[in-house]
Design a protein around this motif. Structure first.
Motif: not given
Length: 214
Positions: A54-58, A121-125, A128-133, A139-141
């Protein structure tokens, strides 16, 4: 005819300048958003608590986005500044050289802008997985993916509508203008009763000269 060719080149340069300024402005906006995400203390804390993947992707997507968009901002600014300056102050034929160089650089800038937008856009996804349920993240993805799909298809459709081909441009316009000019000369001289062979010899000279200037 030479004045018309210069005028056409001037119009094309103004169009390229507006094109580059528009892309540079949009790239600077994305850069600002990316910097905000990259420096967010809450996101940094959440990311550091996550897995290495996750760190690498973010960090990978957001830094790539920043790099591409900053490249876009810098190069669009440089081309917009130095292109017209060279056209005005350069040697004979500098207008043509400046327009040609601006055309070549604009595609690299456009690709950098598009790549940076994809990374954003990829980072937004990922965010979203970091801060949302889970439900909200799914849904955001889906929303981001659907939006990206419509953006890509609309960009392809618009590109197809306005595609001129590799060899189309002001050179083609000048050839049409030259053809119209030669036809006008033929009609005018024929109406004066001048020998057709003399007219053809004169037109051949004009064709050769116009071909060299193009």
């Amino acid at each position: 005819m030479q004045a018309q060719a210069v005028q056409i080149k001037n119009i094309e340069m103004e169009n390229l300048d507006r094109y580059l300024q528009s892309i540079g402005t949009q790239a600077s906006l994305i850069t600002g958003f990316a910097v905000t995400i990259a420096l967010s203390s809450d996101l940094i804390s959440l990311t550091n608590q996550s897995s290495q993947l996750v760190q690498f992707l973010h960090y990978g997507t957001i830094i790539t986005c920043l790099s591409l968009e900053f490249y876009c901002v810098q190069n669009s600014t440089l081309v917009s500044v130095f292109g017209p300056t060279y056209a005005l102050n350069g040697p004979r034929g500098s207008m043509h050289s400046a327009v040609k160089a601006m055309k070549e650089e604009r595609m690299t800038i456009l690709y950098a802008f598009g790549g940076g937008a994809v990374m954003f856009g990829a980072n937004v996804i990922i965010v979203a997985w970091l801060i949302m349920r889970t439900v909200s993240a799914v849904l955001s993805t889906l929303i981001v993916l659907v939006t990206g799909y419509f953006i890509s298809t609309s960009a392809h459709r618009i590109g197809q509508k306005f595609y001129l081909g590799e060899n189309m441009g002001t050179d083609e316009i000048k050839k049409v203008k030259a053809g119209e000019y030669l036809d006008g000369v033929r009609v005018m001289e024929t109406s004066r009763g001048i020998d057709e062979r003399k007219i053809e010899r004169g037109l051949n000279v004009l064709r050769n000269n116009s071909g060299q200037s193009l």
